[in-house]
Scaffold this active site. Structure first.
Site, PDB file in Angstrom:
ATOM      1  N   CYS A 144      -8.529  -4.815 -10.445  1.00  0.00           N
ATOM      2  CA  CYS A 144      -6.968  -4.363 -10.547  1.00  0.00           C
ATOM      3  C   CYS A 144      -6.454  -4.758 -11.929  1.00  0.00           C
ATOM      4  O   CYS A 144      -5.553  -4.216 -12.442  1.00  0.00           O
ATOM      5  CB  CYS A 144      -6.400  -4.610  -9.259  1.00  0.00           C
ATOM      6  SG  CYS A 144      -6.413  -6.528  -8.917  1.00  0.00           S
ATOM      7  N   GLU A 197      -0.365  -5.042  -2.374  1.00  0.00           N
ATOM      8  CA  GLU A 197      -0.783  -5.268  -3.906  1.00  0.00           C
ATOM      9  C   GLU A 197      -1.303  -4.075  -4.290  1.00  0.00           C
ATOM     10  O   GLU A 197      -2.566  -3.649  -3.713  1.00  0.00           O
ATOM     11  CB  GLU A 197      -1.670  -6.360  -3.916  1.00  0.00           C
ATOM     12  CG  GLU A 197      -0.857  -7.660  -3.535  1.00  0.00           C
ATOM     13  CD  GLU A 197      -1.387  -8.839  -3.985  1.00  0.00           C
ATOM     14  OE1 GLU A 197      -1.775  -8.981  -5.050  1.00  0.00           O
ATOM     15  OE2 GLU A 197      -1.739  -9.368  -2.980  1.00  0.00           O
TER      16      GLU A 197
HETATM   17  P1  NAD Z   1      -7.649   2.545  -0.710  1.00  0.00           P
HETATM   18  O1  NAD Z   1      -6.080   2.514  -0.818  1.00  0.00           O
HETATM   19  O2  NAD Z   1      -8.385   4.012  -0.575  1.00  0.00           O
HETATM   20  O3  NAD Z   1      -8.107   1.696   0.570  1.00  0.00           O
HETATM   21  C1  NAD Z   1      -7.836   0.280   0.697  1.00  0.00           C
HETATM   22  C2  NAD Z   1      -7.967  -0.010   2.305  1.00  0.00           C
HETATM   23  O4  NAD Z   1      -7.266   0.777   2.841  1.00  0.00           O
HETATM   24  C3  NAD Z   1      -9.490   0.356   2.739  1.00  0.00           C
HETATM   25  O5  NAD Z   1      -9.592  -0.751   3.510  1.00  0.00           O
HETATM   26  C4  NAD Z   1      -8.948   1.735   3.666  1.00  0.00           C
HETATM   27  O6  NAD Z   1      -9.895   1.970   4.690  1.00  0.00           O
HETATM   28  C5  NAD Z   1      -7.524   1.318   3.841  1.00  0.00           C
HETATM   29  N1  NAD Z   1      -6.898   2.474   4.232  1.00  0.00           N
HETATM   30  C6  NAD Z   1      -7.162   4.046   3.852  1.00  0.00           C
HETATM   31  N2  NAD Z   1      -6.102   4.659   4.241  1.00  0.00           N
HETATM   32  C7  NAD Z   1      -5.245   3.904   5.021  1.00  0.00           C
HETATM   33  C8  NAD Z   1      -4.125   4.326   5.821  1.00  0.00           C
HETATM   34  N3  NAD Z   1      -3.621   5.444   6.097  1.00  0.00           N
HETATM   35  N4  NAD Z   1      -3.596   3.138   6.661  1.00  0.00           N
HETATM   36  C9  NAD Z   1      -4.122   1.851   6.478  1.00  0.00           C
HETATM   37  N5  NAD Z   1      -5.097   1.690   5.783  1.00  0.00           N
HETATM   38  C10 NAD Z   1      -5.851   2.475   5.126  1.00  0.00           C
HETATM   39  O7  NAD Z   1      -8.009   1.664  -1.839  1.00  0.00           O
HETATM   40  P2  NAD Z   1      -9.493   1.463  -2.713  1.00  0.00           P
HETATM   41  O8  NAD Z   1     -10.072   2.520  -3.092  1.00  0.00           O
HETATM   42  O9  NAD Z   1     -10.355   0.824  -1.510  1.00  0.00           O
HETATM   43  O10 NAD Z   1      -9.397   0.357  -3.692  1.00  0.00           O
HETATM   44  C11 NAD Z   1      -8.883   0.536  -4.948  1.00  0.00           C
HETATM   45  C12 NAD Z   1      -7.479   0.270  -5.138  1.00  0.00           C
HETATM   46  O11 NAD Z   1      -7.330  -1.082  -4.858  1.00  0.00           O
HETATM   47  C13 NAD Z   1      -6.956   0.331  -6.667  1.00  0.00           C
HETATM   48  O12 NAD Z   1      -6.205   1.002  -6.982  1.00  0.00           O
HETATM   49  C14 NAD Z   1      -7.142  -1.055  -7.031  1.00  0.00           C
HETATM   50  O13 NAD Z   1      -6.359  -1.373  -8.324  1.00  0.00           O
HETATM   51  C15 NAD Z   1      -6.417  -1.617  -5.987  1.00  0.00           C
HETATM   52  N6  NAD Z   1      -6.635  -3.210  -5.837  1.00  0.00           N
HETATM   53  C16 NAD Z   1      -5.270  -3.734  -6.148  1.00  0.00           C
HETATM   54  C17 NAD Z   1      -5.416  -5.073  -6.334  1.00  0.00           C
HETATM   55  C18 NAD Z   1      -4.100  -6.148  -6.410  1.00  0.00           C
HETATM   56  O14 NAD Z   1      -4.239  -7.217  -6.456  1.00  0.00           O
HETATM   57  N7  NAD Z   1      -3.137  -5.565  -6.920  1.00  0.00           N
HETATM   58  C19 NAD Z   1      -6.709  -6.005  -5.928  1.00  0.00           C
HETATM   59  C20 NAD Z   1      -7.894  -5.211  -5.868  1.00  0.00           C
HETATM   60  C21 NAD Z   1      -7.778  -3.748  -5.874  1.00  0.00           C
END
Ligand code: NAD
Length: 512
Positions: free
Chosen positions: A270, A236
């Site tokens: 989001c 997501e």
């Molecule tokens: P991000 O992708 O930077 O990080 C998300 C998670 O992934 C963190 O726990 C991070 O440590 C981990 N991560 C980072 N690199 C990784 C890798 N290579 N492999 C596995 N895990 C890894 O996102 P963010 O900045 O923490 O969150 C913001 C984003 O989340 C925004 O784009 C927002 O829209 C999205 N979001 C989506 C929803 C939804 O339901 N669609 C809900 C909330 C947030």
């Protein structure tokens, strides 16, 4: 505040340092998964009713200890306690009841009817078997709530779980993990703390399903790796929700609803409304009232702050860059437009006369910024709203409800609203999902269970006779095949011929 301290080490509203949290090394992850796997076998064998009881206990415990977790959320998010309480905690008991009710239906064995022609004498049941260990990787914008949508159904379904919170908000998840340790078998719910390396190690570990919520960039990498490993996954990702304001909307209510939908949690949602398409006929009146309402929002760090800070320095930089880009390309700043100077705060901002050439209209901003795009009519609004690489939610604001529903159905999103927005983030009965680069994930509702269970079918043959289709091949088999096809095409006169042939074949297979 000096830029970019270690993620999660300061209160984003004040810059005050927070207690240290020890990060895991990537090499630690496999052992946490192994512990969850060892505990999962017994948990899967625990009756569903007992698993449901424990899940409900976890919900009650979060509610009972809400003061503890709200204090942690205050530190990690820097927003008002009332906001954290309402957004992430207050409805948890009702939520878990909903999870159990939806989950019991989704997990119930399903008896299926089989054709007496092709499957004579047989009964079949489809059972839902827990996958094993589910990895849950979450972002920082709602450090507790994000886990709710997957943790509860995954446990209810009989899985072990490993939580991977964002490195920006580890303490809330550590608190949640502690509650799980007290209520569930040792190791069933594990946690790993750290950044991308630790998340990546979890994707590589011996997990059986993966839920990822986060950015498009990371989500694509994670999905590719999960697909290579052939484990089910739900990703997501980002959003860029649009609201369409029609000339016949209830103006005051629409303004209030969209102030909330665009500014709540400082827009770090989001499904925050980031684009507002307004029909020309009402545009001046709407923008004036909307701006006045946004200007009233309070950003000073105290108990009644309406709009808290961005959670981290990198997010503040993205918001600043989008606003600067919009101004350089001709947007009008109606209010806000700058960092507050306190922590990672950014002023609630209204940008008028925005267009598709601006990052603030095309890219995810994830901040307290509303981009206004003036359009001539509803059709143009729908076209422009759909011209996005994201497709999470959208809304239409009008007093003509039939028209509102018709337009809502034209939005290319997972959740379309009329006269509201952001209502169904974590609702047990409604699928939380999107289109395009918002990803293929489905959270909440019975539709989310694909990641947590696999269907296993058991077929039992109650018959004593051999199957007429079994070997050897013979002339009667050919006759029987043609007669069977004719019978299905509606030639009921063939039924007696068919019965005769079936009997003949059974005898042939018996060797008579
Ligand atoms: P991000 O992708 O930077 O990080 C998300 C998670 O992934 C963190 O726990 C991070 O440590 C981990 N991560 C980072 N690199 C990784 C890798 N290579 N492999 C596995 N895990 C890894 O996102 P963010 O900045 O923490 O969150 C913001 C984003 O989340 C925004 O784009 C927002 O829209 C999205 N979001 C989506 C929803 C939804 O339901 N669609 C809900 C909330 C947030």
């Amino acid at each position: 505040m000096s830029a970019d301290p270690r993620p999660g080490s300061v209160n984003p509203a004040t810059g005050a340092p927070l207690d240290d949290v020890t990060w895991n090394a990537a090499a630690d992850v496999a052992a946490v998964v192994e512990r969850a796997r060892a505990a999962q076998k017994g948990w899967a064998a625990t009756p569903l009713a007992e698993r449901a009881r424990r899940v409900l206990d976890l919900g009650r415990r979060i509610a009972e200890r809400r003061h503890e977790v709200v204090a942690i959320l205050d530190d990690e998010m820097g927003r008002a306690s009332a906001d954290s309480l309402i957004s992430e905690v207050a409805t948890i008991v009702d939520y878990t009841k909903g999870v159990v009710s939806v989950g019991k239906a989704a997990l119930a064995p399903e008896k299926v009817a089989l054709s007496p022609i092709t499957f004579p004498g047989k009964k079949a049941v489809i059972e839902q078997v827990p996958r094993g260990v589910i990895g849950i990787i979450e972002p920082w914008n709602y450090p507790l709530l994000q886990f709710h949508k997957s943790l509860f159904p995954a446990l209810l379904a009989g899985n072990g779980v490993v939580l991977k919170p964002s490195e920006h908000t580890p303490r809330t998840a550590q608190w949640l993990h502690k509650q799980c340790e007290d209520l569930f078998p040792a190791g069933l719910v594990g946690i790993v703390i750290g950044g991308g390396e630790v998340g990546s190690a979890l994707v590589e570990a011996d997990i059986d399903g993966l839920v990822f919520t986060g950015s498009v960039r990371t989500g694509k990498k994670v999905a590719a790796r999960a697909a290579e490993r052939l484990i089910p996954f739900s990703v997501e990702l980002g959003g860029k929700d649009a609201a369409i304001v029609l000339a016949d909307c209830a103006l005051e209510r629409t303004v209030q609803g969209l102030v909330w939908a665009s500014m709540h949690n400082a827009g770090q949602d989001c499904s925050a409304v980031e684009r507002i398409y307004v029909e020309q006929a009402i545009a001046d009146a709407f923008v004036d009232k909307f701006t006045a309402a946004v200007e009233r929002l309070r950003t000073t760090p105290n108990e009644e702050v309406d709009v808290g800070p961005l959670q981290n320095a990198a997010q503040l930089r993205i918001v600043e860059a989008h606003v600067a880009d919009a101004i350089a390309k001709g947007a009008t700043v109606r209010c806000g437009g700058k960092a507050t100077g306190a922590g990672y705060g950014f002023q609630p901002t209204v940008l008028d006369h925005c267009d598709m050439g601006m990052d603030v209209v095309v890219e995810e901003t994830f901040g307290p910024v509303a981009a206004i795009i003036r359009v001539k009519d509803a059709d143009e609004a729908i076209d422009r709203a759909n011209a996005s690489r994201f497709g999470l939610g959208g809304s239409v604001w009008t007093q003509d409800l039939a028209k509102g529903e018709r337009l809502a159905r034209q939005l290319e999103v997972g959740l379309a609203h009329v006269n509201t927005h952001k209502f169904a983030g974590v609702v047990p009965s409604i699928p939380w999902t999107g289109t395009k680069e918002t990803g293929t994930g489905i959270a909440a509702s019975r539709h989310a269970y694909h990641t947590f269970v696999r269907p296993r079918t058991i077929i039992v043959d109650k018959g004593k006779d051999p199957e007429p289709f079994w070997l050897p091949i013979s002339g009667e088999l050919l006759d029987m095949g043609h007669t069977l096809a004719e019978f299905q095409l509606g030639s009921f006169l063939r039924v007696f011929t068919l019965l005769g042939l079936l009997k003949k074949r059974v005898n042939r297979v018996r060797g008579k």
